[in-house]
Scaffold this motif. Structure first.
Motif, mmCIF file in Angstrom:
data_model
loop_
_atom_site.group_PDB
_atom_site.id
_atom_site.type_symbol
_atom_site.label_atom_id
_atom_site.label_comp_id
_atom_site.label_asym_id
_atom_site.label_seq_id
_atom_site.Cartn_x
_atom_site.Cartn_y
_atom_site.Cartn_z
ATOM 1 N N ASP A 113 0.769 -1.208 0.082
ATOM 2 C CA ASP A 113 0.143 -0.145 -0.116
ATOM 3 C C ASP A 113 0.934 1.187 -0.081
ATOM 4 O OD1 ASP A 113 -2.406 -1.298 -0.035
ATOM 5 O OD2 ASP A 113 -2.492 -1.417 2.237
ATOM 6 N N CYS A 116 -1.297 7.805 -2.342
ATOM 7 C CA CYS A 116 -1.176 8.510 -3.697
ATOM 8 C C CYS A 116 -2.373 9.214 -3.725
ATOM 9 C CB CYS A 116 -1.383 7.234 -4.705
ATOM 10 S SG CYS A 116 -1.452 7.696 -6.406
ATOM 11 N N ILE A 119 -4.931 8.237 -8.230
ATOM 12 C CA ILE A 119 -4.451 6.771 -8.771
ATOM 13 C C ILE A 119 -4.734 6.759 -10.531
ATOM 14 C CG2 ILE A 119 -5.254 4.616 -8.837
ATOM 15 C CD1 ILE A 119 -5.608 5.034 -5.743
ATOM 16 N N SER A 120 -5.845 7.577 -10.723
ATOM 17 C CA SER A 120 -5.901 7.520 -12.083
ATOM 18 C C SER A 120 -4.936 8.124 -13.003
ATOM 19 C CB SER A 120 -7.157 8.407 -12.504
ATOM 20 O OG SER A 120 -7.400 9.665 -12.431
ATOM 21 N N THR A 123 -2.202 5.207 -12.942
ATOM 22 C CA THR A 123 -2.094 4.354 -13.922
ATOM 23 C C THR A 123 -2.164 4.649 -15.438
ATOM 24 O OG1 THR A 123 -4.691 4.667 -13.715
ATOM 25 C CG2 THR A 123 -3.740 2.934 -12.210
ATOM 26 N N ASN A 145 -10.184 -1.342 -11.159
ATOM 27 C CA ASN A 145 -8.700 -1.792 -10.954
ATOM 28 C C ASN A 145 -7.892 -1.696 -12.282
ATOM 29 O OD1 ASN A 145 -9.889 -2.618 -8.595
ATOM 30 N ND2 ASN A 145 -9.772 -4.673 -8.721
ATOM 31 N N ILE A 163 -3.474 -2.792 -9.678
ATOM 32 C CA ILE A 163 -3.474 -1.467 -9.085
ATOM 33 C C ILE A 163 -5.039 -0.811 -8.774
ATOM 34 C CG2 ILE A 163 -2.366 0.647 -9.086
ATOM 35 C CD1 ILE A 163 -0.386 -0.599 -11.362
ATOM 36 N N TYR A 164 -5.260 -0.569 -7.518
ATOM 37 C CA TYR A 164 -6.510 0.026 -7.294
ATOM 38 C C TYR A 164 -6.558 0.926 -5.915
ATOM 39 C CZ TYR A 164 -6.975 -4.100 -4.019
ATOM 40 O OH TYR A 164 -6.768 -5.041 -3.155
ATOM 41 N N ASP A 165 -7.757 1.835 -5.983
ATOM 42 C CA ASP A 165 -7.881 2.534 -4.842
ATOM 43 C C ASP A 165 -8.240 1.590 -3.608
ATOM 44 O OD1 ASP A 165 -9.146 4.484 -3.111
ATOM 45 O OD2 ASP A 165 -9.323 5.875 -4.633
ATOM 46 N N LYS A 166 -7.564 1.531 -2.593
ATOM 47 C CA LYS A 166 -8.062 0.690 -1.568
ATOM 48 C C LYS A 166 -9.516 1.522 -0.764
ATOM 49 C CE LYS A 166 -7.725 -2.722 1.278
ATOM 50 N NZ LYS A 166 -8.466 -3.938 0.514
ATOM 51 N N CYS A 193 -3.005 3.646 -2.480
ATOM 52 C CA CYS A 193 -3.214 3.148 -3.536
ATOM 53 C C CYS A 193 -2.565 1.449 -3.491
ATOM 54 C CB CYS A 193 -2.106 3.697 -4.768
ATOM 55 S SG CYS A 193 -2.133 2.696 -6.104
ATOM 56 N N ARG A 194 -3.143 0.632 -3.948
ATOM 57 C CA ARG A 194 -2.756 -0.900 -3.558
ATOM 58 C C ARG A 194 -2.225 -1.454 -4.678
ATOM 59 N NH1 ARG A 194 -5.264 -5.170 0.712
ATOM 60 N NH2 ARG A 194 -4.297 -3.536 1.765
#
Length: 229
Positions: A113, A116, A119-120, A123, A145, A163-166, A193-194
């Motif tokens: 983790d 961030c 996150i967009s 990525t 994701n 990769i995703y928004d935890k 960000c995970r």
């Protein structure tokens, strides 16, 4: 120290004692019980299989097994706590010392983790900087994701990084209920960000973590983080 959100281990059948057999599904062949299986998805994923033919015990669980300590994820520091929480369920008794010293990891999700704010944008940057589209592919799933996969046909070599928004994930209804049950403050996941890498074979684990074997303690003590490579 490496952290994991899922582990699947194989050990000796002698390292478990079944206390509530009726809670397990019985697999019968030719009038003989060949296996017992237990599966649950809430409040955490847990799969237990006792294979009487191969004399193997299989256990798979996710980080949520840690309850209030879920944000810490699975690590060398709390692996004992994971098995203690299984024992507290009363289904079975696991010989924790034996299983820690005598089990092998066959699948795992290495997890990290990171703070961030956007996150967009992160990525999008990763997608635009993939240098070899023949070797790797990147795609966005409907749930948000972001997936980066190695383009290989062999399952033994296939790797996937998610990769995703935890915080967004933990805002789903089932996860909100989980946090309420264990008194976990939602804010602990804000701005995180995970990164999650799925290692689905012994060969992948050994090469990705640079370890000589997949003994549980060897994997948990690994110093190479494949997410940062």
């Amino acid at each position: 120290m490496l952290k994991f959100d899922k582990l699947k281990i194989v050990s000796d059948i002698e390292n478990i004692e079944i206390l509530k057999q009726n809670d397990f599904d019985e697999i019968v062949k030719n009038n003989y019980t060949v296996a017992l299986k237990f599966y649950m998805t809430y409040p955490f994923h847990l799969y237990i299989e006792i294979d009487y033919v191969s004399r193997e015990l299989v256990i798979e669980f996710t980080g949520k097994i840690l309850g209030v300590d879920y944000p810490k994820l699975i690590s060398l520091d709390n692996i004992r706590q994971c098995f203690e929480n299984i024992n507290k369920m009363g289904l079975c008794y696991i010989n924790i010392d034996a299983i820690i010293s005598d089990s092998k990891v066959v699948k795992c999700d290495v997890t990290k983790d990171c703070p961030c704010d956007d996150i967009s944008t992160l990525t999008a940057f990763i997608r635009s900087n993939i240098s070899n589209y023949y070797q790797f592919s990147a795609r966005q799933l409907r749930n948000g994701n972001f997936i980066v996969e190695k383009n290989v046909t062999s399952k033994q070599s296939k790797k996937r990084l998610t990769i995703y928004d935890k915080s967004k994930q933990m805002n789903k209804s089932e996860n909100k209920k989980f946090m309420e049950n264990y008194n976990i403050e939602p804010a602990v996941f804000d701005g995180l960000c995970r990164f999650e890498m799925n290692l689905n074979s012994v060969a992948q684990i050994k090469s990705s973590l640079d370890v000589p074997d997949t003994n549980l303690l060897t994997v948990l003590s690994a110093t190479k983080n494949p997410i940062q490579e």
